[in-house]
Design a protein around this motif. Structure first.
Motif, PDB file in Angstrom:
ATOM      1  N   UNK A 127       0.844  -1.198   0.000  1.00  0.00           N
ATOM      2  CA  UNK A 127       0.000   0.000   0.000  1.00  0.00           C
ATOM      3  C   UNK A 127       0.875   1.242   0.000  1.00  0.00           C
ATOM      4  N   UNK A 128       0.384   2.279  -0.679  1.00  0.00           N
ATOM      5  CA  UNK A 128       1.065   3.559  -0.555  1.00  0.00           C
ATOM      6  C   UNK A 128       0.307   4.405   0.457  1.00  0.00           C
ATOM      7  N   UNK A 129       1.031   4.928   1.444  1.00  0.00           N
ATOM      8  CA  UNK A 129       0.410   5.731   2.493  1.00  0.00           C
ATOM      9  C   UNK A 129       0.825   7.186   2.296  1.00  0.00           C
ATOM     10  N   UNK A 130      -0.081   7.993   1.749  1.00  0.00           N
ATOM     11  CA  UNK A 130       0.281   9.374   1.411  1.00  0.00           C
ATOM     12  C   UNK A 130       0.616  10.226   2.644  1.00  0.00           C
ATOM     13  N   UNK A 131       0.020   9.906   3.783  1.00  0.00           N
ATOM     14  CA  UNK A 131       0.213  10.763   4.954  1.00  0.00           C
ATOM     15  C   UNK A 131       1.671  10.849   5.389  1.00  0.00           C
ATOM     16  N   UNK A 132       2.363   9.723   5.341  1.00  0.00           N
ATOM     17  CA  UNK A 132       3.776   9.786   5.740  1.00  0.00           C
ATOM     18  C   UNK A 132       4.714   9.348   4.607  1.00  0.00           C
ATOM     19  N   UNK A 133       4.202   9.344   3.383  1.00  0.00           N
ATOM     20  CA  UNK A 133       5.015   9.008   2.203  1.00  0.00           C
ATOM     21  C   UNK A 133       5.787   7.699   2.371  1.00  0.00           C
ATOM     22  N   UNK A 134       5.058   6.644   2.788  1.00  0.00           N
ATOM     23  CA  UNK A 134       5.704   5.339   2.913  1.00  0.00           C
ATOM     24  C   UNK A 134       4.956   4.294   2.086  1.00  0.00           C
ATOM     25  N   UNK A 135       5.682   3.254   1.716  1.00  0.00           N
ATOM     26  CA  UNK A 135       5.064   2.083   1.100  1.00  0.00           C
ATOM     27  C   UNK A 135       5.050   1.006   2.164  1.00  0.00           C
ATOM     28  N   UNK A 136       3.838   0.570   2.494  1.00  0.00           N
ATOM     29  CA  UNK A 136       3.697  -0.407   3.556  1.00  0.00           C
ATOM     30  C   UNK A 136       3.541  -1.790   2.927  1.00  0.00           C
ATOM     31  N   UNK A 137       4.408  -2.726   3.293  1.00  0.00           N
ATOM     32  CA  UNK A 137       4.340  -4.044   2.652  1.00  0.00           C
ATOM     33  C   UNK A 137       4.118  -5.167   3.658  1.00  0.00           C
ATOM     34  N   UNK A 138       3.540  -6.247   3.166  1.00  0.00           N
ATOM     35  CA  UNK A 138       3.407  -7.472   3.936  1.00  0.00           C
ATOM     36  C   UNK A 138       4.454  -8.437   3.387  1.00  0.00           C
ATOM     37  N   UNK A 139       5.591  -8.484   4.066  1.00  0.00           N
ATOM     38  CA  UNK A 139       6.757  -9.223   3.565  1.00  0.00           C
ATOM     39  C   UNK A 139       6.418 -10.689   3.292  1.00  0.00           C
ATOM     40  N   UNK A 140       5.688 -11.308   4.224  1.00  0.00           N
ATOM     41  CA  UNK A 140       5.404 -12.746   4.084  1.00  0.00           C
ATOM     42  C   UNK A 140       4.517 -13.021   2.871  1.00  0.00           C
ATOM     43  N   UNK A 141       3.488 -12.203   2.693  1.00  0.00           N
ATOM     44  CA  UNK A 141       2.569 -12.387   1.565  1.00  0.00           C
ATOM     45  C   UNK A 141       3.275 -12.163   0.232  1.00  0.00           C
ATOM     46  N   UNK A 142       4.113 -11.127   0.201  1.00  0.00           N
ATOM     47  CA  UNK A 142       4.820 -10.826  -1.051  1.00  0.00           C
ATOM     48  C   UNK A 142       5.864 -11.897  -1.365  1.00  0.00           C
ATOM     49  N   UNK A 143       6.467 -12.457  -0.310  1.00  0.00           N
ATOM     50  CA  UNK A 143       7.436 -13.533  -0.522  1.00  0.00           C
ATOM     51  C   UNK A 143       6.743 -14.735  -1.171  1.00  0.00           C
ATOM     52  N   UNK A 144       5.508 -14.938  -0.765  1.00  0.00           N
ATOM     53  CA  UNK A 144       4.723 -16.030  -1.333  1.00  0.00           C
ATOM     54  C   UNK A 144       4.394 -15.753  -2.809  1.00  0.00           C
ATOM     55  N   UNK A 145       3.965 -14.526  -3.070  1.00  0.00           N
ATOM     56  CA  UNK A 145       3.671 -14.117  -4.446  1.00  0.00           C
ATOM     57  C   UNK A 145       4.905 -14.242  -5.333  1.00  0.00           C
ATOM     58  N   UNK A 146       6.095 -14.019  -4.746  1.00  0.00           N
ATOM     59  CA  UNK A 146       7.346 -14.020  -5.508  1.00  0.00           C
ATOM     60  C   UNK A 146       7.829 -15.419  -5.878  1.00  0.00           C
ATOM     61  N   UNK A 147       7.156 -16.451  -5.345  1.00  0.00           N
ATOM     62  CA  UNK A 147       7.536 -17.831  -5.706  1.00  0.00           C
ATOM     63  C   UNK A 147       7.422 -18.011  -7.217  1.00  0.00           C
ATOM     64  N   UNK A 148       8.334 -18.825  -7.802  1.00  0.00           N
ATOM     65  CA  UNK A 148       8.245 -19.028  -9.247  1.00  0.00           C
ATOM     66  C   UNK A 148       6.912 -19.654  -9.660  1.00  0.00           C
ATOM     67  N   UNK A 149       6.480 -19.363 -10.887  1.00  0.00           N
ATOM     68  CA  UNK A 149       5.270 -19.971 -11.427  1.00  0.00           C
ATOM     69  C   UNK A 149       5.555 -21.441 -11.730  1.00  0.00           C
ATOM     70  N   UNK A 150       4.751 -22.326 -11.175  1.00  0.00           N
ATOM     71  CA  UNK A 150       4.861 -23.747 -11.521  1.00  0.00           C
ATOM     72  C   UNK A 150       4.108 -23.935 -12.838  1.00  0.00           C
ATOM     73  N   UNK A 151       4.894 -24.068 -13.919  1.00  0.00           N
ATOM     74  CA  UNK A 151       4.310 -24.050 -15.258  1.00  0.00           C
ATOM     75  C   UNK A 151       3.341 -25.208 -15.490  1.00  0.00           C
ATOM     76  N   UNK A 152       3.676 -26.354 -14.912  1.00  0.00           N
ATOM     77  CA  UNK A 152       2.813 -27.522 -15.111  1.00  0.00           C
ATOM     78  C   UNK A 152       1.458 -27.322 -14.435  1.00  0.00           C
ATOM     79  N   UNK A 153       1.520 -26.845 -13.195  1.00  0.00           N
ATOM     80  CA  UNK A 153       0.276 -26.571 -12.473  1.00  0.00           C
ATOM     81  C   UNK A 153      -0.536 -25.509 -13.195  1.00  0.00           C
ATOM     82  N   UNK A 154       0.160 -24.499 -13.706  1.00  0.00           N
ATOM     83  CA  UNK A 154      -0.505 -23.407 -14.421  1.00  0.00           C
ATOM     84  C   UNK A 154      -1.253 -23.947 -15.642  1.00  0.00           C
ATOM     85  N   UNK A 155      -0.601 -24.819 -16.406  1.00  0.00           N
ATOM     86  CA  UNK A 155      -1.223 -25.372 -17.607  1.00  0.00           C
ATOM     87  C   UNK A 155      -2.435 -26.217 -17.253  1.00  0.00           C
ATOM     88  N   UNK A 156      -2.380 -26.862 -16.075  1.00  0.00           N
ATOM     89  CA  UNK A 156      -3.485 -27.723 -15.690  1.00  0.00           C
ATOM     90  C   UNK A 156      -4.577 -26.984 -14.920  1.00  0.00           C
TER      91      UNK A 156
END
Ligand code: ZN
Length: 478
Positions: A335-364
């Protein structure tokens, strides 16, 4: 992305200072023959943003075509109507654009890749999960057993139509020969780019309601098409020189959109030289570890922050801080927080999103694990870019702000495409496109998480920034 050592010269992106005041530049910009029209969230390449169910028209005629081995099921119905329709399109376009009379293809074949062993001039279709044009006997064939139902069930009927329009593009290419600059030694990827482009031209005709068979909305309908093209992209790390190379999703959507925006003449003008100059498809560099997927953690977030600071230095505004947790959770996981000019992140959730795409699972159609590191980095970069835009006085809470944000992420991606602390690797751009095609995309969302309905526009915005740099972002999405 690849975290690497060594510093590099600072190259400041152009400031986005003009954003708030410049007028709408609806036909401007553009370099190197790429798609140039359209800007802003109010239109899709000059057409209105429409919402309705895409597919066969209720009053569509019955196709008058012979299809060998057809079973008359849903996919044969869609494919046959698509061929009939696309032949009508080329019946108009070939004389108008190239002074050539149109000849329908000589034969059509439907088959089930699981069980059929029919022959075409190009051999047996046994176990061939594909659709293809065979120049030897001038035929188009499609697998109604696996490929077409898989696409239709995942993305809807227009995904079947785009596959056939693409294959028919090869038939046109074969008919045009010299006029499309096609020779024996033309690399596969150039032929594929042309075929994607021809398919884009046809889809514009459908979007303009000139088709008797099909209708496509410029929001959800074209989103189906873009998502299907994304699924059938080449594997990350494929070389563009590969015999079977069709292009990355970035390259394929480029070609489709070029055809949609500029028509078949533009497609015929695609050749080895101009295609090679802009293709993003490339093998992994020597020494790329983990196939280019970096871990998303405190260390790489620090590198990301440094990279963003350098990229947006030219804007001359206070750089947002990036914090795990942070002061607002407007658009989790970043999230971008305009009040204090910060980007607030959920490290654990983003780490999960950053996992490589499993191409086989994706195709199926199963959970592919993540969307790749660049999807996660891009989401954070997009929130950061909102801070920069706010700094220069631009709006950050409307659909154009979403497109401008995607455009700036593209400009930043180009900035990282060189040796440095955090370096763009093969496959990264497609991970950003994966994000953009999600209904919940953060890369193209404004500060409140609202995004334009058109995936077509979202992908185009990212590409504009990548190819043309940040100054185009303020001009195009004022
Ligand atoms: Zn092809």
């Amino acid at each position: 992305m690849i975290p690497g050592g060594g510093r590099r010269a600072l190259v400041a992106l152009l400031a986005v200072a003009a954003v708030a005041v410049s007028g709408c530049d609806s036909k401007g910009g553009g370099t190197g023959g790429g798609p140039v029209q359209d800007n802003g969230a109010g239109s899709v390449s000059g057409l209105p943003v429409t919402h309705f169910e895409s597919g066969l028209k209720p009053d569509a005629p019955k196709p008058k075509l012979n299809v060998r081995n057809a079973d008359g099921g849903e996919d044969d119905k869609l494919a046959t109507a698509a061929i009939d329709d696309v032949q009508t399109y080329w019946g108009e376009m070939l004389p108008a654009n190239f002074g050539e009379q149109f000849e329908p293809v000589k034969s059509l074949l439907s088959y089930d890749a699981q069980s059929d062993t029919e022959e075409t001039g190009c051999g047996s279709v046994k176990k061939l999960v594909n659709a293809f044009y065979c120049p030897v006997d001038d035929s188009v064939a499609w697998d109604r057993g696996v490929l077409l139902p898989m696409l239709r069930q995942r993305f809807g009927p227009m995904s079947v139509v785009v596959v056939l329009a693409h294959e028919f593009g090869h038939a046109v290419q074969y008919r045009l020969g010299d006029k499309a600059g096609i020779a024996k030694n033309t690399p596969t990827v150039v032929k594929e780019q042309q075929a994607d482009c021809f398919a884009g031209g046809y889809f514009r005709w459908v979007a303009e309601d000139k088709s008797k068979f099909y209708r496509v909305s410029t929001s959800e309908g074209l989103n189906q098409v873009m998502a299907s093209m994304f699924l059938i992209r080449d594997q990350a790390g494929t070389s563009a020189a590969d015999k079977g190379a069709h292009g990355t999703a970035f390259d394929r959507t480029y070609a489709f959109q070029a055809g949609f925006e500029k028509g078949p003449k533009e497609c015929a003008g695609m050749n080895t030289e101009n295609v090679k100059a802009r293709l993003t498809e490339r093998p992994f560099d020597k020494g790329d570890k983990g196939k280019g997927d970096a871990k998303f953690n405190a260390q790489t977030v620090a590198l990301l922050k440094k990279s963003l600071d350098e990229a947006f230095k030219g804007a001359g505004v206070a750089a947002p801080e990036i914090t795990d947790g942070g002061s607002c959770q407007t658009t989790p996981p970043a999230s971008y927080c305009p009040d204090d000019n910060t980007v607030s992140i959920d490290m654990a959730k983003l780490a999960q999103l950053a996992q490589p795409i499993d191409r086989q699972a994706e195709m199926q159609g199963e959970d592919p694990g993540g969307m790749g590191d660049f999807a996660a980095f891009s989401e954070v970069a997009a929130r950061y870019a909102l801070g920069i835009q706010k700094g220069v006085g631009a709006s950050i809470d409307n659909a154009n702000a979403g497109l401008r944000t995607a455009c700036l992420v593209g400009a930043w991606a180009a900035f990282t495409n060189r040796p440095g602390d955090l370096r763009l690797s093969a496959g990264d751009l497609d991970e950003a496109i994966a994000d953009l095609l999600q209904p919940e995309s953060l890369v193209s969302a404004d500060v409140k998480g609202k995004r334009p309905d058109s995936g077509f526009d979202r992908v185009e915005a990212l590409r504009k920034g990548y190819l043309e740099g940040s100054s185009v972002c303020s001009k195009s999405y004022a």
